[in-house]
Design an enzyme around this catalytic site. Structure first.
Site, PDB file in Angstrom:
ATOM      1  N   SER A   1      79.519   8.999 -23.428  1.00  0.00           N
ATOM      2  CA  SER A   1      80.052   9.912 -23.256  1.00  0.00           C
ATOM      3  C   SER A   1      80.539  10.983 -22.046  1.00  0.00           C
ATOM      4  O   SER A   1      81.279  10.578 -21.113  1.00  0.00           O
ATOM      5  CB  SER A   1      79.392  10.609 -24.522  1.00  0.00           C
ATOM      6  OG  SER A   1      80.397  12.175 -24.710  1.00  0.00           O
TER       7      SER A   1
ATOM      8  N   ASP B   1      81.438   7.270 -29.302  1.00  0.00           N
ATOM      9  CA  ASP B   1      80.668   7.847 -28.397  1.00  0.00           C
ATOM     10  C   ASP B   1      79.795   6.916 -28.438  1.00  0.00           C
ATOM     11  O   ASP B   1      78.580   7.230 -29.457  1.00  0.00           O
ATOM     12  CB  ASP B   1      80.777   8.826 -28.722  1.00  0.00           C
ATOM     13  CG  ASP B   1      79.418  10.038 -27.834  1.00  0.00           C
ATOM     14  OD1 ASP B   1      78.284   9.352 -27.614  1.00  0.00           O
ATOM     15  OD2 ASP B   1      80.141  11.066 -27.925  1.00  0.00           O
TER      16      ASP B   1
END
Length: 308
Positions: A41, A186
């Protein structure tokens, strides 16, 4: 900077990942360059930028450019930020912000995500040039999650913007990123702090930076839906702890109080990362020195054996 035989792992946590900038600033000041960077991320975003620019001032400048662009407003992330955001300066604008927030939340129930992932890809164009991972100065890996198979996807090659977009596509917030027949979200869904990819890369000691919230930082619920979500938070927190146990040094910046979307607090977040890394510097230098000595002895033995 001098190349050091350590792997740097940068975890996910939304805006809290800007604390990685402070971590890298200490490395820069101490002339320590990681031999490998793995990120999830915002950890992937910051790690890729540093692996390319090798200059924390340039990384910070790019982040500031993004925060001051219209991305925050177009994505609707400004409604989650603190009073530092421009829209919260007047009561009327605050009320409009709350209305926008409610409208954004309704999209979770009717769409794959509140925000088109293409907008996230546009943001990456502000942060980093259109290059390949293979062109980065430091070996790098970004972690995403295959939404269908439920497995981590490790980007070690290919376009860097694609890799960090997939890695940062927060489930429910951004629509999944479709890439090579996969729907990616993610990397925090599989490796919130991606220590295993760093272990797979080589035998170098691992310094991991955890910017997630511990379960103690999350308010205890008094409603059924809160209990449901907290149960998931407990599982994620415990799994992340298992990942961190594999690292040689763990850095935990004090960022739990910062909202995941509060990118306006970039200076505070970077400072918290800097302070936490300074506190762990002796441990980092110890493993750098220990590992360096090990390889020096191994190299001397190898040279001696070759002359016999």
């Amino acid at each position: 900077m001098n190349n050091s035989n350590i792997s740097l792992v940068l975890g996910g946590g939304g805006a809290r990942g800007i604390a990685h900038l402070g971590v890298l600033r200490v490395f820069e000041e101490e002339n320590i360059e990681p031999s490998f960077i793995a990120g999830t991320s915002m950890g992937a975003v910051t790690g890729a930028m540093f692996a390319y620019y090798r200059d924390t001032k340039e990384v910070e400048k790019r982040i500031v450019n993004l925060v001051n662009s219209d991305f925050m407003h177009k994505a609707g992330l400004d409604i989650y930020a603190t009073s530092k955001m421009p829209l919260q300066k007047k009561k009327l604008e605050y009320a409009l912000g709350r209305l926008r927030q409610n409208m954004q939340l309704t999209r979770v129930f009717t769409r794959p995500g509140r925000i088109r992932v293409e907008l996230l890809l546009e943001a990456m164009e502000i942060l980093i040039d259109d290059i390949l991972i293979e062109e980065l100065s430091i070996p790098f890996c970004a972690v995403a999650t295959d939404l269908h198979k439920g497995k981590p996807v490790l980007f070690r090659s290919g376009p860097v913007r694609n890799a960090i977009t997939a890695s940062a596509a927060i489930p429910g917030v951004f629509t999944p990123y479709e890439y090579n027949g996969m729907k990616l979200v993610d990397g925090g869904a599989t490796y919130l702090t991606p220590v295993p990819p760093a272990k797979e890369f080589g035998v170098a000691p691992v310094v991991a930076v955890d910017v997630s919230k511990s379960i103690e930082d999350i308010p205890y619920p008094d409603r059924g839906y809160g209990v449901f979500f907290r149960s998931g938070d407990i599982a994620l927190s415990n799994y992340n702890m298992m990942l961190l146990e594999q690292a040689d040094v763990v850095i935990r910046p004090d960022v739990a109080s910062v909202n995941w979307a509060d990118f306006y607090s970039y200076e505070e977040l970077a400072e918290k990362g800097y302070i936490a890394t300074r506190a762990k510097l002796a441990d980092i230098k110890a493993i750098v020195q220990k590992d360096s000595s090990f390889f020096q002895r191994w190299w001397r033995r190898r040279k001696q054996a070759s002359t016999v």
